[in-house]
Design a protein around this motif. Structure first.
Motif, PDB file in Angstrom:
ATOM      1  N   LEU A 208       0.805  -1.216   0.000  1.00 41.02           N
ATOM      2  CA  LEU A 208       0.000   0.000   0.000  1.00 41.02           C
ATOM      3  C   LEU A 208       0.839   1.268   0.000  1.00 41.02           C
ATOM      4  CD1 LEU A 208      -3.056  -0.437   2.419  1.00 41.02           C
ATOM      5  CD2 LEU A 208      -3.083   0.154  -0.001  1.00 41.02           C
ATOM      6  N   ALA A 209       1.965   1.232   0.707  1.00 43.65           N
ATOM      7  CA  ALA A 209       2.693   2.472   0.985  1.00 43.65           C
ATOM      8  C   ALA A 209       3.874   2.723   0.063  1.00 43.65           C
ATOM      9  CB  ALA A 209       3.170   2.472   2.442  1.00 43.65           C
ATOM     10  N   MET A 210       4.313   1.722  -0.688  1.00 46.34           N
ATOM     11  CA  MET A 210       5.547   1.864  -1.448  1.00 46.34           C
ATOM     12  C   MET A 210       5.499   3.053  -2.404  1.00 46.34           C
ATOM     13  SD  MET A 210       8.589   0.762  -1.886  1.00 46.34           S
ATOM     14  CE  MET A 210       9.434   2.128  -2.656  1.00 46.34           C
ATOM     15  N   ASP A 211       4.395   3.230  -3.074  1.00 48.84           N
ATOM     16  CA  ASP A 211       4.303   4.288  -4.068  1.00 48.84           C
ATOM     17  C   ASP A 211       3.714   5.573  -3.514  1.00 48.84           C
ATOM     18  OD1 ASP A 211       5.295   2.965  -6.529  1.00 48.84           O
ATOM     19  OD2 ASP A 211       3.644   1.603  -6.114  1.00 48.84           O
ATOM     20  N   ALA A 212       3.511   5.621  -2.192  1.00 51.16           N
ATOM     21  CA  ALA A 212       3.015   6.841  -1.535  1.00 51.16           C
ATOM     22  C   ALA A 212       4.137   7.415  -0.691  1.00 51.16           C
ATOM     23  CB  ALA A 212       1.791   6.519  -0.680  1.00 51.16           C
ATOM     24  N   GLU A 213       4.913   8.307  -1.278  1.00 55.08           N
ATOM     25  CA  GLU A 213       6.066   8.865  -0.569  1.00 55.08           C
ATOM     26  C   GLU A 213       5.653   9.549   0.720  1.00 55.08           C
ATOM     27  OE1 GLU A 213       9.243   8.617  -1.179  1.00 55.08           O
ATOM     28  OE2 GLU A 213       9.113   7.539  -3.082  1.00 55.08           O
ATOM     29  N   ALA A 214       4.439  10.122   0.750  1.00 48.68           N
ATOM     30  CA  ALA A 214       3.973  10.818   1.938  1.00 48.68           C
ATOM     31  C   ALA A 214       3.784   9.888   3.127  1.00 48.68           C
ATOM     32  CB  ALA A 214       2.659  11.540   1.642  1.00 48.68           C
ATOM     33  N   ALA A 215       3.731   8.580   2.873  1.00 51.77           N
ATOM     34  CA  ALA A 215       3.546   7.628   3.966  1.00 51.77           C
ATOM     35  C   ALA A 215       4.795   7.476   4.824  1.00 51.77           C
ATOM     36  CB  ALA A 215       3.145   6.262   3.404  1.00 51.77           C
ATOM     37  N   GLY A 216       5.934   7.910   4.305  1.00 50.32           N
ATOM     38  CA  GLY A 216       7.173   7.748   5.057  1.00 50.32           C
ATOM     39  C   GLY A 216       7.615   6.301   5.098  1.00 50.32           C
ATOM     40  N   GLN A 217       8.471   5.971   6.080  1.00 53.78           N
ATOM     41  CA  GLN A 217       8.961   4.601   6.173  1.00 53.78           C
ATOM     42  C   GLN A 217       9.127   4.121   7.606  1.00 53.78           C
ATOM     43  OE1 GLN A 217      12.649   5.657   4.040  1.00 53.78           O
ATOM     44  NE2 GLN A 217      13.809   4.893   5.810  1.00 53.78           N
ATOM     45  N   THR A 218       8.967   5.017   8.584  1.00 55.95           N
ATOM     46  CA  THR A 218       9.041   4.602   9.978  1.00 55.95           C
ATOM     47  C   THR A 218       7.673   4.122  10.443  1.00 55.95           C
ATOM     48  OG1 THR A 218       8.491   6.773  10.890  1.00 55.95           O
ATOM     49  CG2 THR A 218      10.840   6.326  10.397  1.00 55.95           C
ATOM     50  N   PRO A 219       7.611   3.258  11.464  1.00 55.72           N
ATOM     51  CA  PRO A 219       6.304   2.817  11.953  1.00 55.72           C
ATOM     52  C   PRO A 219       5.385   3.965  12.344  1.00 55.72           C
ATOM     53  CG  PRO A 219       8.034   1.406  12.828  1.00 55.72           C
ATOM     54  CD  PRO A 219       8.722   2.533  12.109  1.00 55.72           C
ATOM     55  N   ALA A 220       5.921   4.999  13.018  1.00 58.87           N
ATOM     56  CA  ALA A 220       5.076   6.118  13.433  1.00 58.87           C
ATOM     57  C   ALA A 220       4.519   6.872  12.231  1.00 58.87           C
ATOM     58  CB  ALA A 220       5.860   7.065  14.336  1.00 58.87           C
ATOM     59  N   ALA A 221       5.371   7.174  11.251  1.00 58.71           N
ATOM     60  CA  ALA A 221       4.908   7.900  10.064  1.00 58.71           C
ATOM     61  C   ALA A 221       3.860   7.096   9.303  1.00 58.71           C
ATOM     62  CB  ALA A 221       6.096   8.218   9.156  1.00 58.71           C
ATOM     63  N   LEU A 222       4.083   5.803   9.173  1.00 56.84           N
ATOM     64  CA  LEU A 222       3.124   4.943   8.487  1.00 56.84           C
ATOM     65  C   LEU A 222       1.806   4.871   9.249  1.00 56.84           C
ATOM     66  CD1 LEU A 222       5.661   2.167   7.519  1.00 56.84           C
ATOM     67  CD2 LEU A 222       4.279   3.435   5.871  1.00 56.84           C
ATOM     68  N   ALA A 223       1.878   4.847  10.575  1.00 56.90           N
ATOM     69  CA  ALA A 223       0.659   4.795  11.394  1.00 56.90           C
ATOM     70  C   ALA A 223      -0.178   6.050  11.192  1.00 56.90           C
ATOM     71  CB  ALA A 223       1.018   4.619  12.862  1.00 56.90           C
ATOM     72  N   PHE A 224       0.467   7.217  11.170  1.00 56.11           N
ATOM     73  CA  PHE A 224      -0.269   8.456  10.957  1.00 56.11           C
ATOM     74  C   PHE A 224      -0.869   8.488   9.549  1.00 56.11           C
ATOM     75  CE2 PHE A 224       2.578  10.404  14.343  1.00 56.11           C
ATOM     76  CZ  PHE A 224       1.558  10.501  15.274  1.00 56.11           C
ATOM     77  N   TRP A 225      -0.106   8.052   8.557  1.00 59.67           N
ATOM     78  CA  TRP A 225      -0.615   8.027   7.181  1.00 59.67           C
ATOM     79  C   TRP A 225      -1.825   7.117   7.068  1.00 59.67           C
ATOM     80  CZ3 TRP A 225      -0.638   4.001   3.450  1.00 59.67           C
ATOM     81  CH2 TRP A 225      -0.927   4.418   2.126  1.00 59.67           C
TER      82      TRP A 225
END
Length: 264
Positions: A208-225
């Motif tokens: 889900l997140a690979m092509d969404a740069e705004a998602a970030g890559q840390t667990p916290a950033a991904l959780a917020f996204w």
């Protein structure tokens, strides 16, 4: 047999990155959308009141929501997502969706699908959902909760650093799923299904997140996204009470709380 009343969206053209081939990555291409919706009730009883009909905005927003949700390899998957978005509305009974690529050949290439209400899982989240940043010893909550392991990837450089970080989280998710005997989800459809059943699910984020740069890559950033995508109202962070909590991004309405694991 009388035909149902219908509303439609025709020749709606947008540009988006889509496609399974490497040559299609990093390049937007034109997509043409045609949607026709059979209404559950006749428009005769609407009395010229806009609130009593299915708004045309529902159709355009379904396309925009589907495109914003993830990058798609297949127009078939995109069409299914659009159909589910529209059929989540109670006034929609059936939908025909056509998605065409306009830049891949001498003519339009695409797919047409027909879906009926009740035969497609709606994408709207019916139950309140929270997100748990998991740590060893954290209790498994009840209800609809998306679990994301807190794993720090080995620092790497180069163009593939983010992919490697996400894949490390995928590996941790599948390992945790085996340890806790909890299902692992990679797609939005799988997440929505677990949420609607009010059961916990572990998220492997790469797909889900690979092509969404705004998602970030840390667990916290991904959780917020993901919280923004799912409408989650709370993020629980497992870890020692002395550890600082992540800061909520501007514009996101979510509560962050501490969960102290039993082994912390």
């Amino acid at each position: 047999m009388e035909h149902p009343d219908r509303i439609f969206l025709r020749d709606h053209v947008l540009s988006a990155e889509i496609g399974a081939f490497q040559s299609e990555r990093g390049h937007a291409q034109r997509l043409r959308f045609n949607l026709t919706v059979d209404l559950r009730d006749t428009v005769a009883g609407a009395g010229d009141h806009v609130d009593l009909v299915l708004s045309y905005d529902v159709l355009t927003q379904a396309v925009e929501t589907a495109l914003a949700d993830q990058r798609y390899n297949l127009v078939e998957t995109l069409a299914e997502r659009i159909a589910a978005e529209v059929l989540a509305h109670p006034r929609a009974a059936c939908i025909a969706v056509t998605v065409e690529k306009l830049d891949r050949g001498p003519g339009a290439l695409g797919v047409s699908i027909l879906r009926h209400r009740g035969r497609v899982a709606a994408t709207g989240v019916a139950a309140p959902v929270s997100i748990l940043l998991h740590a060893p010893g954290a209790a498994l909550p009840e209800g609809a909760v998306v679990i994301l392991p807190q794993v720090a990837a080995e620092p790497t450089g180069g163009p593939h650093a983010r992919r490697l970080a996400l894949l490390a989280l995928d590996r941790a998710a599948w390992t945790l799923g085996g340890d806790l005997a909890v299902e692992v989800a990679e797609t939005r459809t799988e997440l929505d299904a677990a949420i609607q059943l009010c059961q916990p699910v572990i998220w492997a984020p790469t797909r889900l997140a690979m092509d969404a740069e705004a998602a970030g890559q840390t667990p916290a950033a991904l959780a917020f996204w993901l919280a923004g995508r799912l409408g989650a109202g709370r993020i629980d962070v497992a870890g020692p009470a002395a550890d600082p909590l992540p800061t909520v991004p501007d514009g996101l309405d979510v509560t962050v709380a501490r969960v102290v694991p039993a082994t912390a």
